[in-house]
Design an enzyme around this catalytic site. Structure first.
Site, PDB file in Angstrom:
ATOM      1  N   ASN A   1      23.971 -48.005   4.685  1.00  0.00           N
ATOM      2  CA  ASN A   1      24.070 -47.855   3.238  1.00  0.00           C
ATOM      3  C   ASN A   1      22.857 -47.207   2.595  1.00  0.00           C
ATOM      4  O   ASN A   1      22.865 -46.942   1.399  1.00  0.00           O
ATOM      5  CB  ASN A   1      24.361 -49.205   2.601  1.00  0.00           C
ATOM      6  CG  ASN A   1      25.800 -49.589   2.834  1.00  0.00           C
ATOM      7  OD1 ASN A   1      26.699 -48.941   2.307  1.00  0.00           O
ATOM      8  ND2 ASN A   1      26.033 -50.594   3.652  1.00  0.00           N
TER       9      ASN A   1
ATOM     10  N   THR B   1      36.116 -48.461  -1.021  1.00  0.00           N
ATOM     11  CA  THR B   1      37.397 -49.110  -1.071  1.00  0.00           C
ATOM     12  C   THR B   1      37.965 -49.861   0.099  1.00  0.00           C
ATOM     13  O   THR B   1      37.864 -49.456   1.230  1.00  0.00           O
ATOM     14  CB  THR B   1      38.480 -48.078  -1.428  1.00  0.00           C
ATOM     15  OG1 THR B   1      38.130 -47.521  -2.643  1.00  0.00           O
ATOM     16  CG2 THR B   1      39.824 -48.696  -1.505  1.00  0.00           C
TER      17      THR B   1
ATOM     18  N   LYS C   1      42.241 -50.503   5.478  1.00  0.00           N
ATOM     19  CA  LYS C   1      40.940 -49.916   5.767  1.00  0.00           C
ATOM     20  C   LYS C   1      39.897 -50.603   4.891  1.00  0.00           C
ATOM     21  O   LYS C   1      40.197 -51.172   3.850  1.00  0.00           O
ATOM     22  CB  LYS C   1      40.941 -48.403   5.523  1.00  0.00           C
ATOM     23  CG  LYS C   1      41.227 -48.002   4.129  1.00  0.00           C
ATOM     24  CD  LYS C   1      40.162 -47.348   3.295  1.00  0.00           C
ATOM     25  CE  LYS C   1      38.793 -47.265   3.848  1.00  0.00           C
ATOM     26  NZ  LYS C   1      37.823 -46.876   2.750  1.00  0.00           N
TER      27      LYS C   1
END
Lengths: 404, 404
Positions: free
Chosen positions: B399, B190, B179
């Protein structure tokens, strides 16, 4: 306590300098595109250049001038073509430009040349051949602002700063101009800075002072992390202040001059960050508690360069975890259990433990023109600063537009 | 000539593995958020983790497991909270999660734990305490896809890949899931990768193979340059293929297994680049003519990570000067007069000299789903690859959104 004060004039603030900015026809926009900074007498020169091995012809040319220890009379700067990735023809063009300036001024002293603009395009030499005599004719003692305007590419404002201080009863001045918004814009390249001083100072010492000042200023600014092929800062000192020559590093006068030079560089560098492509706010990161200033500056620059930190600030999101993550990957080892993170007055983490804070107020704080991040790593006494800007839709827009 | 072929199943492709993915209530969206990968028998484990000194508790925990040389039975992965920047409480929670899995499976063999999600938030331990027994109950031999779905955060597609090869008449399989879309998304952290194999291989050799494979794959992918606090790739090998143990590095079978592992890692890594936040195209950069593979990879990764190259490709602008500039600042010295740059079949520069090319056709080429950049530096025989994606408005939007 202030040892110096701000004055106007940029590169013509110091005594014995003239400058000019004209439209030579290098930019298709028809805006001013050719600047010249000229000392009345030969000056010593210091320079710091891009570390990239893909360099503009003018960078190689200027390095040779500095290495030869030549006395420098003038700095030419064109916007429009970067003269980078231009092969042998680009080199010959840089040499010819310097010769054209020497001829127009009537000097055998060295001339330095700098360029910003499209990479991979040859300089429009016919425009340079007609423009150089014109820009020499246009030189005036208050031409600092015109020069600042003619070196702009995607910059939205000219960037000018100057200081004056008293050295044994006489004024000494340090002033500069710079350009840069993205490190490279669609076809427009580069951060360029030009500084002039009337101080009398030993050449090697002047170079050391410039290198130190740049480490604390221009090298601590990032808009998008892209070092350009043309990045250059050149500083002249012509001794016209009439003050005694500064020969000893670490002497009080040397420290004072270096302080002025650093302050000028920091102000010019912050102006670049504030004018970053698409930027809506200037971000200042202060890192404390490091073992060395280098370590502190490295962490500060990594934080201010993080795309995630930058976009969080654009979105007014006090997402401090991204600051912690950026600090951690900066390449400086520290104990995360001592980490302290602050956004303005809001403490997000202390001693490695998340803190409660007023999220709404912190988000409001991020709407300001200038945002301050403070990080402490509890490892020593050194600190360091870095500056950048937020990442907005407009950055992408400016850099994605198909302009060719 | 192909030594292996693709099969389905991801982490349950190899013999002797079960997996599951369930909704434990860790994500506010109500989507699956807890995955378990379990070997029927104890397996040897290898791992590569974030180099950041701001690390998640689970990263420290897993490093301890590997350093102890323990036989590993299972890997737990939750999405929702990253368990990073969580202090002592975060550590205790990681330990408890591993113990809860051991208890539910009924084993004393080691369990590794991984997390992805908000940094600075504690794991929702009440949800973990009820979820872990459920995910153990849900384990099936075809649960690889469910596991791939439960580890997603901003990913738009699950990322699954597996290969099978014949080793002396018996099948050996290597499969994986991963992922990651931005290195860190608003509050989501991550890159995680999990690989399983039924090969019989010496532990130290398996670790070496994984480290080599990751240098050529996951470490060559960049979405936004932000290494996370939680980045981890863990690979298990349980020997259930029944093939002879691979003990010698450089043996034909060792090279074959390493080749499979590398191929699985490259395919998973490319899937991350392709699914990069806001991405509209996958960019592959191939650098040739370097003195070492490391040098070639370093230049390739710098080019693919350049915000200016990324936004030019988003804008379909064949602005090759930015590629030259990025190559030059990668930290590998080369002679710019030997530089060769190609976008697809379009040669932009050769022997350091700009070339004429069909701009319209080159711009059309950049509209493809997959864009290939080729750079040669004429300095040696080594080559290297890197992958990334373009920089779009949507990256900034994803973001910048205030999601807390």
């Amino acid at each position: 306590m202030t040892q110096w004060h701000q004055i106007s004039g940029g590169v013509t603030a110091a005594q014995g300098y003239k400058a000019a900015g004209i439209t030579a026809g290098l930019k298709s926009s028809g805006k001013p595109d050719l600047a010249l900074i000229c000392s009345d007498v030969g000056a010593i020169a210091a320079g710091v250049f891009t570390k990239s091995c893909v360099r503009a012809a003018c960078v190689d040319f200027d390095r040779q001038v500095l290495e030869s220890g030549a006395i420098v009379r003038a700095i030419l700067c064109n916007a429009g073509q970067a003269n980078a990735s231009t092969g042998e023809e680009g080199w010959q063009n840089a040499v010819e430009c310097a010769q054209l300036v020497q001829k127009a001024i009537g000097t055998t002293e060295a001339v330095m040349v700098t360029s910003t603009g499209v990479i991979g395009k040859q300089l429009l030499m016919d425009k340079m051949r007609s423009g150089i005599p014109q820009v020499v004719t246009a030189l005036t003692a208050d031409g600092g602002e015109a020069a600042a305007g003619a070196i702009m590419t995607t910059d939205t404002v000219p960037k000018i700063y100057a200081l004056e201080a008293d050295f044994d009863g006489k004024p000494v001045r340090v002033g500069g101009i710079c350009k840069g918004a993205g490190m490279i814009h669609p076809n427009m390249a580069t951060m360029l800075g030009f500084i002039t001083s009337d101080a009398a100072v030993a050449p090697a010492l002047w170079q050391d002072m410039l290198s130190q000042a740049i480490d604390k200023s221009f090298n601590q600014v990032t808009v998008d992390g892209d070092t350009s092929t043309n990045d250059s800062v050149i500083a002249l000192a012509n001794g016209r202040s009439g003050t005694p020559g500064i020969m000893q590093a670490n002497s009080a006068v040397a420290q004072k001059l270096e302080g002025m030079l650093t302050e000028v560089c920091i102000n010019l560098a912050k102006a670049i960050a504030k004018d970053g492509e698409g930027a809506t706010s200037l971000i200042e990161v202060r890192v404390e508690g490091a073992q060395s200033e280098n370590d502190a500056r490295k962490i500060a620059k990594t934080i201010v360069g993080s795309a995630l930190v930058k976009s969080a600030i654009f979105g007014n999101d006090p997402n401090w975890g991204r600051i912690a993550a950026a600090a951690g990957r900066a390449g400086v080892l520290f104990d995360q259990n001592k980490l302290h993170i602050q956004l303005g007055e809001f403490v997000m983490m202390t001693a490695g433990t998340p803190q409660d804070y007023d999220r709404t107020a912190a988000s409001e704080y991020l709407k300001q023109d200038e945002v301050k991040i403070r990080v402490a790593i509890g490892d020593g006494k050194a600190s360091g600063l870095a500056w950048g800007c937020d990442l907005s839709y407009d950055y992408v827009k400016i850099n994605a537009e198909y302009t060719t």
